[in-house]
Write a protein that holds these residues in place. Structure first.
Motif, PDB file in Angstrom:
ATOM      1  N   GLN A  42     -65.935 -34.102  75.346  1.00  0.00           N
ATOM      2  CA  GLN A  42     -66.582 -32.787  75.418  1.00  0.00           C
ATOM      3  C   GLN A  42     -67.045 -32.455  76.839  1.00  0.00           C
ATOM      4  O   GLN A  42     -66.907 -31.320  77.305  1.00  0.00           O
ATOM      5  CB  GLN A  42     -67.756 -32.723  74.446  1.00  0.00           C
ATOM      6  N   LEU A  43     -67.575 -33.433  77.530  1.00  0.00           N
ATOM      7  CA  LEU A  43     -68.043 -33.199  78.892  1.00  0.00           C
ATOM      8  C   LEU A  43     -66.881 -32.998  79.853  1.00  0.00           C
ATOM      9  O   LEU A  43     -66.951 -32.156  80.759  1.00  0.00           O
ATOM     10  CB  LEU A  43     -68.927 -34.359  79.352  1.00  0.00           C
ATOM     11  N   THR A  44     -65.804 -33.754  79.661  1.00  0.00           N
ATOM     12  CA  THR A  44     -64.627 -33.585  80.520  1.00  0.00           C
ATOM     13  C   THR A  44     -64.026 -32.202  80.351  1.00  0.00           C
ATOM     14  O   THR A  44     -63.690 -31.526  81.339  1.00  0.00           O
ATOM     15  CB  THR A  44     -63.576 -34.660  80.199  1.00  0.00           C
ATOM     16  N   VAL A  45     -63.887 -31.770  79.113  1.00  0.00           N
ATOM     17  CA  VAL A  45     -63.335 -30.442  78.845  1.00  0.00           C
ATOM     18  C   VAL A  45     -64.255 -29.362  79.402  1.00  0.00           C
ATOM     19  O   VAL A  45     -63.795 -28.366  79.983  1.00  0.00           O
ATOM     20  CB  VAL A  45     -63.109 -30.246  77.329  1.00  0.00           C
ATOM     21  N   ALA A  46     -65.557 -29.549  79.254  1.00  0.00           N
ATOM     22  CA  ALA A  46     -66.511 -28.579  79.801  1.00  0.00           C
ATOM     23  C   ALA A  46     -66.358 -28.476  81.316  1.00  0.00           C
ATOM     24  O   ALA A  46     -66.314 -27.376  81.886  1.00  0.00           O
ATOM     25  CB  ALA A  46     -67.936 -28.981  79.434  1.00  0.00           C
ATOM     26  N   GLN A  47     -66.253 -29.611  81.982  1.00  0.00           N
ATOM     27  CA  GLN A  47     -66.097 -29.602  83.434  1.00  0.00           C
ATOM     28  C   GLN A  47     -64.796 -28.927  83.846  1.00  0.00           C
ATOM     29  O   GLN A  47     -64.762 -28.151  84.810  1.00  0.00           O
ATOM     30  CB  GLN A  47     -66.139 -31.033  83.977  1.00  0.00           C
ATOM     31  N   ASP A  48     -63.733 -29.168  83.103  1.00  0.00           N
ATOM     32  CA  ASP A  48     -62.443 -28.537  83.402  1.00  0.00           C
ATOM     33  C   ASP A  48     -62.509 -27.021  83.292  1.00  0.00           C
ATOM     34  O   ASP A  48     -61.725 -26.312  83.938  1.00  0.00           O
ATOM     35  CB  ASP A  48     -61.360 -29.066  82.459  1.00  0.00           C
ATOM     36  N   HIS A  49     -63.436 -26.517  82.481  1.00  0.00           N
ATOM     37  CA  HIS A  49     -63.560 -25.073  82.257  1.00  0.00           C
ATOM     38  C   HIS A  49     -64.743 -24.459  83.003  1.00  0.00           C
ATOM     39  O   HIS A  49     -65.100 -23.308  82.761  1.00  0.00           O
ATOM     40  CB  HIS A  49     -63.688 -24.780  80.760  1.00  0.00           C
TER      41      HIS A  49
END
Length: 333
Positions: free
Chosen positions: A91-98
């Motif tokens: 979830q944090l990786t995807v958030a950072q990517d966006h």
């Protein structure tokens, strides 16, 4: 599902005596408002959604750039001293990517019924032993993510001063220990304490945390007995929020924002437990959500996190009702 309905006499008298004159004042809407959402993997699964697909849609289609992440202790430390952060990492990786920031809620009581999530292996331990293990879990979490650029702030527990939910204990002094631990491990970030918007002046929360987060519920179900109740709209005008925030600024020089703006149904039972859509819409629909957002704006606050984005997605994907989702887009985009 929302909160208890016991309203203390002191709370009401305090509002009336200290801030009655503010009823005559129109609070200006904030020039720039930050809109975010609460997200719970567990809630998405309760609605029988693919939680990863839902999360991606929230960031990509809805356009959310501020997420308050609810995490359960029992899901992360299902076995003593064995921590599984795989889903949080994703979830944090995807958030950072966006380009999305995350307000991380950590503790025993992160939100969503039954509110507290003590691992099974710790359920029969003494209060002191549970607290020791809880601090270890918090330390492990903060140390893992304190260098992550996506974390905007920490929140210690969810409404930890409000006795609501199936929780083994409430202890104000222990909350202070949690906050002190987080700040010692990550002094670069603020620690938020949340409190009920319907039954508190937020004074204790402000004395413990760096920032106060509050709830804002409008139309809810009141249980008179186990089998009887009715829908109820909170009568408090928007200025009651503005007045309390002004008090917190005056006494503590601290900010208040809305961490839970009601955006989902509150029925006689958990709405995902086979409550018909027609019944769900008695407490939340497009018209009610629009009214809640307008009420929120009237407080003059500049930051709100919607409570119910999983329900938006469920409506769109399983009920062929995209209207609420589409309206939310106008807030985020």
């Amino acid at each position: 599902m929302g909160k208890s309905f016991k309203i203390s006499l002191g709370f009401l008298v305090g509002l009336l005596v200290l801030f009655g004159c503010l009823q005559l004042i129109r609070i200006p809407e904030a020039e720039r408002i930050t809109w975010g959402v609460n997200f719970s993997k567990m809630q998405a699964e309760n609605l029988k959604l693919d939680w990863k697909v839902a999360y991606m849609a929230i960031l990509e289609d809805l356009g959310v750039r501020h997420v308050k992440l609810l995490t359960q202790w029992n899901a992360i430390e299902g076995q003593q001293d064995i921590f599984n952060f795989d889903d949080i990492d994703w979830q944090l990786t995807v958030a950072q990517d966006h380009g999305t920031s995350v307000l991380y809620v950590v503790g025993m009581k992160p939100g969503r019924w039954p509110e507290c999530y003590v691992p099974g292996w710790a359920a029969n331990l003494s209060k002191q032993e549970q607290q020791e293990h809880l601090l270890q879990y918090i330390q492990t979490t903060v140390m893992r993510y304190k260098d992550s650029p996506v974390i905007s702030a920490w929140q210690a527990e969810n409404e930890p001063l409000f006795k609501f939910g199936k929780c083994p204990w409430y202890y104000r002094e222990f909350l202070k220990k949690e906050v002190a631990l987080i700040k010692s491990l990550d002094p670069s970030r603020q620690v938020i304490i949340s409190d009920t918007g319907e039954n508190s002046l937020w004074l204790t929360a402000a004395s413990i945390g760096d920032v106060v987060s509050t709830t804002m519920y409008r139309k809810v179900w009141v249980h008179v007995t186990d089998s009887f109740g009715f829908y109820f709209t909170w009568p408090f005008p928007s200025w009651t929020y503005s007045a309390r925030a002004a008090l917190i600024r005056a006494l503590f020089d601290k900010r208040v924002f809305v961490g839970e703006l009601q955006a989902e149904p509150w029925n006689s039972k958990l709405f995902y437990d086979n409550v018909p859509l027609k019944e769900q819409e008695k407490s939340m629909n497009l018209r009610q959500l629009t009214a809640n957002v307008e009420y929120a704006k009237q407080t003059g606050f500049d930051e709100f996190y919607l409570w119910g984005v999983e329900w938006f997605y469920w409506l769109k994907e399983t009920q062929n009702k995209p209207e609420v989702w589409d309206y939310a887009k106008t807030l985020f985009q």
